[in-house]
Write a protein that holds these residues in place. Structure first.
Motif, short mmCIF file in Angstrom:
data_model
loop_
_atom_site.label_atom_id
_atom_site.label_comp_id
_atom_site.label_asym_id
_atom_site.label_seq_id
_atom_site.Cartn_x
_atom_site.Cartn_y
_atom_site.Cartn_z
N THR A 120 0.83 -1.20 0.00
CA THR A 120 0.00 0.00 0.00
C THR A 120 0.86 1.25 0.00
O THR A 120 0.54 2.25 -0.67
CB THR A 120 -0.95 0.00 1.21
N THR A 121 1.98 1.22 0.72
CA THR A 121 2.90 2.36 0.71
C THR A 121 3.39 2.63 -0.70
O THR A 121 3.45 3.79 -1.15
CB THR A 121 4.11 2.09 1.63
N LEU A 122 3.72 1.59 -1.43
CA LEU A 122 4.18 1.75 -2.81
C LEU A 122 3.09 2.38 -3.68
O LEU A 122 3.36 3.30 -4.46
CB LEU A 122 4.60 0.39 -3.38
N LEU A 123 1.85 1.92 -3.53
CA LEU A 123 0.76 2.50 -4.31
C LEU A 123 0.56 3.97 -3.97
O LEU A 123 0.32 4.80 -4.86
CB LEU A 123 -0.53 1.72 -4.06
N ARG A 124 0.66 4.33 -2.70
CA ARG A 124 0.49 5.73 -2.29
C ARG A 124 1.59 6.62 -2.89
O ARG A 124 1.33 7.76 -3.29
CB ARG A 124 0.48 5.85 -0.77
N LEU A 125 2.79 6.10 -2.97
CA LEU A 125 3.88 6.87 -3.57
C LEU A 125 3.65 7.05 -5.07
O LEU A 125 3.86 8.15 -5.62
CB LEU A 125 5.21 6.18 -3.33
N ILE A 126 3.20 6.00 -5.74
CA ILE A 126 2.94 6.09 -7.17
C ILE A 126 1.79 7.06 -7.44
O ILE A 126 1.81 7.83 -8.41
CB ILE A 126 2.63 4.71 -7.76
N ALA A 127 0.79 7.07 -6.54
CA ALA A 127 -0.37 7.96 -6.71
C ALA A 127 -0.05 9.41 -6.38
O ALA A 127 -0.87 10.30 -6.64
CB ALA A 127 -1.51 7.47 -5.82
N GLY A 128 1.12 9.67 -5.79
CA GLY A 128 1.45 11.03 -5.39
C GLY A 128 0.79 11.44 -4.09
O GLY A 128 0.75 12.63 -3.77
N LEU A 129 0.28 10.48 -3.32
CA LEU A 129 -0.37 10.77 -2.05
C LEU A 129 0.63 10.85 -0.90
O LEU A 129 0.28 11.26 0.20
CB LEU A 129 -1.42 9.69 -1.74
N PRO B 262 -3.91 13.83 -12.77
CA PRO B 262 -5.07 13.31 -13.52
C PRO B 262 -4.78 12.07 -14.35
O PRO B 262 -5.71 11.34 -14.71
CB PRO B 262 -5.47 14.50 -14.41
N SER B 263 -3.51 11.80 -14.63
CA SER B 263 -3.19 10.61 -15.42
C SER B 263 -3.15 9.34 -14.57
O SER B 263 -3.02 8.24 -15.10
CB SER B 263 -1.84 10.79 -16.12
N VAL B 264 -3.28 9.49 -13.23
CA VAL B 264 -3.21 8.35 -12.31
C VAL B 264 -4.49 8.28 -11.49
O VAL B 264 -4.78 9.18 -10.70
CB VAL B 264 -1.98 8.45 -11.38
N GLY B 265 -5.26 7.22 -11.68
CA GLY B 265 -6.48 7.02 -10.90
C GLY B 265 -6.24 6.02 -9.78
O GLY B 265 -5.33 5.18 -9.86
N VAL B 266 -7.08 6.10 -8.75
CA VAL B 266 -6.93 5.22 -7.58
C VAL B 266 -8.29 4.67 -7.17
O VAL B 266 -9.28 5.40 -7.13
CB VAL B 266 -6.31 5.98 -6.38
N VAL B 267 -8.33 3.38 -6.85
CA VAL B 267 -9.50 2.74 -6.24
C VAL B 267 -9.04 2.17 -4.91
O VAL B 267 -8.11 1.37 -4.86
CB VAL B 267 -10.08 1.63 -7.13
N PHE B 268 -9.71 2.58 -3.83
CA PHE B 268 -9.33 2.15 -2.48
C PHE B 268 -10.12 0.91 -2.06
O PHE B 268 -11.00 0.44 -2.78
CB PHE B 268 -9.58 3.30 -1.49
N GLN B 269 -9.80 0.41 -0.86
CA GLN B 269 -10.52 -0.76 -0.34
C GLN B 269 -11.99 -0.46 -0.12
O GLN B 269 -12.84 -1.31 -0.34
CB GLN B 269 -9.88 -1.21 0.97
N GLU B 270 -12.30 0.76 0.34
CA GLU B 270 -13.70 1.18 0.53
C GLU B 270 -14.13 2.00 -0.68
O GLU B 270 -13.32 2.70 -1.28
CB GLU B 270 -13.84 2.03 1.79
N PRO B 271 -15.42 1.96 -1.04
CA PRO B 271 -15.89 2.69 -2.23
C PRO B 271 -15.69 4.20 -2.16
O PRO B 271 -15.42 4.84 -3.16
CB PRO B 271 -17.39 2.34 -2.29
N ARG B 272 -15.85 4.79 -0.97
CA ARG B 272 -15.68 6.23 -0.78
C ARG B 272 -16.53 7.05 -1.75
O ARG B 272 -16.07 8.02 -2.36
CB ARG B 272 -14.21 6.63 -0.89
N LEU B 273 -17.79 6.65 -1.90
CA LEU B 273 -18.72 7.40 -2.73
C LEU B 273 -19.22 8.63 -1.97
O LEU B 273 -19.25 8.64 -0.74
CB LEU B 273 -19.91 6.51 -3.13
N LEU B 274 -19.61 9.65 -2.70
CA LEU B 274 -20.13 10.87 -2.10
C LEU B 274 -21.63 10.68 -1.85
O LEU B 274 -22.40 10.53 -2.81
CB LEU B 274 -19.88 12.06 -3.02
#
Length: 260
Positions: free
Chosen positions: A42-51, A71-83
């Motif tokens: 997960t740390t690796l994904l966060r670094l790639i995402a710029g988070l 904008p060229s990098v999208g992320v889907v988390f464990q939870e849906p996080r819908l508004l």
């Protein structure tokens, strides 16, 4: 092309989460990251995402360095996080503010069709099941057509039957624009179902250990002999990654002399 070059992460307390990660993922390729707890997936994904910021190394997408959410990098988390104050359709189209109204509507309609929720566009997230909510989250990530899509165990909270259906829908969405996908999972069967390559990580500090090429055409039959053989190869690599690393022998003349 997603390129991770000598990426390392050390936290303020001195904990080294990642060390010297080097990885290239081709356009349209799907790579699964798998490994034991604490290996830094997960740390690796966060670094790639710029988070998060790396301590050393860099991440590039098509030669452009990623230092923050892009904008060229999208992320889907464990939870849906819908508004919750937006309808299903508006959640799917949330990242399309810069797209014309007609095009935005067309993309949302097409995405809802592909995830089997065409009749749910006007509903609220609270009216959906957990699996349906995660489908909406995945569709939302695809509609802006990112070049790279990162998925952090997006199916871990779902039952096996729902998860299998979502695998098919994810691949259906991917087939339309074929973004590069990097997915973190603890499920070996899921990794073999989705990925072109499975990258196994070793913990303390997190680093890449082995890469297993799957080499199976899609769609993949989970009860076929070749699928089961690929699962065994990934399981064997995962087992090796969890064993303590053997100390390397010093084969210099001085080292040989020390054996006696």
């Amino acid at each position: 092309m997603l390129t991770v070059d000598a990426l390392s992460k050390t936290y303020a307390d001195g904990t080294q989460a990642l060390s010297g990660i080097g990885l290239s993922v081709a356009p349209g390729e799907i790579v699964a990251l798998i490994g034991g707890s604490g290996c830094g997936k997960t740390t690796l994904l966060r670094l790639i995402a710029g988070l998060d910021r790396a301590s050393a190394g860099r991440v590039q997408v098509d030669g452009e360095t990623i230092r923050e959410p892009h904008p060229s990098v999208g992320v889907v988390f464990q939870e849906p996080r819908l508004l919750p104050w937006l309808t299903v359709a508006d959640n799917v189209g949330f990242g399309l503010a810069d797209v014309g109204r007609a095009e935005r509507r067309a993309r949302v309609v097409r995405a809802l069709e592909r995830i089997g929720l065409s009749e749910y566009g006007r509903r609220w997230p609270r009216e959906l099941s957990g699996g349906q909510q995660q489908r909406v989250a995945i569709a939302r990530a695809f509609v802006p057509q990112p070049r790279v899509l990162l998925l952090d165990e997006p199916f871990s909270a779902l039952d096996a039957f729902t998860r299998r259906g979502l695998h098919d829908q994810l691949l259906d969405l991917w087939a339309e624009s074929k973004p590069t996908i990097l997915i973190v999972t603890h499920d070996v069967g899921e990794a073999v179902t989705l990925a072109d390559r499975v990258v196994v990580m070793r913990p303390r500090p997190g680093r890449l250990d082995e890469t297993v090429a799957i080499g199976l055409a899609r769609p993949r039959d989970p009860v076929s002999a070749r699928f089961e053989e690929a699962v065994r190869r990934v399981m064997a690599a995962l087992d090796r990654s969890l064993r303590p690393a053997k100390p390397r022998r010093d084969l210099s003349p001085e080292g040989r002399a020390g054996w006696w």
